[in-house]
Write an enzyme that holds these catalytic residues in place. Structure first.
Site, mmCIF file in Angstrom:
data_model
loop_
_atom_site.group_PDB
_atom_site.id
_atom_site.type_symbol
_atom_site.label_atom_id
_atom_site.label_comp_id
_atom_site.label_asym_id
_atom_site.label_seq_id
_atom_site.Cartn_x
_atom_site.Cartn_y
_atom_site.Cartn_z
ATOM 1 C CB SER A 31 39.369 35.235 43.786
ATOM 2 O OG SER A 31 39.488 35.516 42.399
ATOM 3 C CE LYS A 98 28.269 37.495 37.938
ATOM 4 N NZ LYS A 98 29.565 37.315 38.648
ATOM 5 N N GLY A 101 32.413 30.338 39.471
ATOM 6 C CA GLY A 101 32.408 29.915 40.872
ATOM 7 C C GLY A 101 31.109 29.230 41.270
ATOM 8 C CD GLU A 107 27.899 35.413 40.975
ATOM 9 O OE1 GLU A 107 27.766 34.974 39.812
ATOM 10 O OE2 GLU A 107 28.998 35.434 41.565
HETATM 11 O O1 DER Z 1 31.134 32.684 39.700
HETATM 12 C C1 DER Z 1 31.067 33.890 39.447
HETATM 13 O O2 DER Z 1 30.204 34.414 38.733
HETATM 14 C C2 DER Z 1 32.187 34.777 39.959
HETATM 15 O O3 DER Z 1 31.767 36.107 39.991
HETATM 16 C C3 DER Z 1 33.345 34.573 39.006
HETATM 17 O O4 DER Z 1 32.842 34.616 37.728
HETATM 18 C C4 DER Z 1 34.435 35.597 39.149
HETATM 19 O O5 DER Z 1 35.384 34.991 39.921
HETATM 20 P P1 DER Z 1 36.842 35.585 40.069
HETATM 21 O O6 DER Z 1 36.681 37.005 40.559
HETATM 22 O O7 DER Z 1 37.450 34.685 41.102
HETATM 23 O O8 DER Z 1 37.498 35.490 38.728
#
Ligand code: DER
Length: 236
Positions: A31, A98, A101, A107
């Site tokens: 987000s 990380k 999500g 990533e």
């Molecule tokens: O899933 C991930 O690695 C995302 O980058 C998450 O860790 C960060 O999500 P957010 O910006 O909604 O907190």
């Protein structure tokens, strides 16, 4: 809300400080990165920049396409000038968790294609030690057929519990963009005093069936934390 404002401050500052013309950049998932793409699109249109964006998930791909930005990939742009991404937790040595999500594998791959990984987060992600604030555990992506033996190996070798992440909008486990499952490893709190995160990560990554972990070690160049008073904290 203060939370969203904090995310926006961090995201805008990161884009303003690091986005250069005629470059390819990695776009993270989650987000917070939404604000970064908003700012990036604004900058590109205002300053007529030429930027290619490489995605780190289906969500990230949709963000890029919905903002009518130029989508690239690692085949055509294997060297990125920077990657801007979120995180679930950052410790005082810029070690990250990380994968909240579920996008950790792409990533980490995209982050490995630049020497300038920029993390944007609200201040609640800043912890002294991993696990102080982020309680869901370290995400670990695993090949579906292997998840039960991998859970047993992790719990036997390192302790804690590593349940498979169950989906909310779908029956059964979460399935990642790569077709795999995610374990959320609730590590024993005292593990950090017994061995380094490098050693722990190395043990995890070598278990047959483990694809990737959500531990990002020595990968981050800059972290921008958005503070509730609208300022930002920059750590590098
Ligand atoms: O899933 C991930 O690695 C995302 O980058 C998450 O860790 C960060 O999500 P957010 O910006 O909604 O907190």
């Amino acid at each position: 809300s203060g939370h969203e404002d904090a995310k926006r401050v961090a995201a805008y500052q990161a884009v303003d400080d690091h986005i250069k013309n005629n470059t390819a950049v990695g776009i993270g998932s989650g987000s917070t990165v939404i604000y970064a793409v908003d700012r990036l699109a604004e900058k590109i249109n205002k300053e007529h920049l030429k930027i290619v964006c490489v995605a780190t998930s289906f969500q990230s791909r949709q963000l890029i396409l919905n903002h009518k930005l130029t989508l690239g990939d690692l085949e055509t742009h294997p060297d990125l000038s920077c990657v801007i991404d979120g995180a679930d937790e950052v410790d005082d040595k810029l070690l990250l968790i990380k994968g909240g999500g579920g996008c950790l594998t792409q990533e980490k791959i995209v982050a490995s294609c630049t020497s300038n990984v920029i993390i944007i987060a609200d201040h609640t992600k800043l912890s002294k030690h991993l696990g102080d604030n982020y309680k869901r555990g370290i995400p670990i992506e695993v090949i579906p057929l292997s998840y039960v033996p991998v859970i047993h190996k992790i719990e036997t070798m390192l302790g804690g519990k590593a349940p498979v992440r169950m989906a909310k909008s779908k029956a059964g486990p979460v399935v990642t963009d790569n077709g795999n499952f995610i374990l959320d490893w609730q590590f024993p709190p005292d593990i950090q005093s017994q061995q380094s995160w490098e050693a722990i990560n190395s043990k995890l990554i070598h278990i047959p069936g483990v694809v990737e972990t959500g531990l990002f070690i020595n990968m981050v160049s800059h972290v921008y934390f958005g503070m509730p008073d609208g300022t930002f904290l920059h750590k590098d």
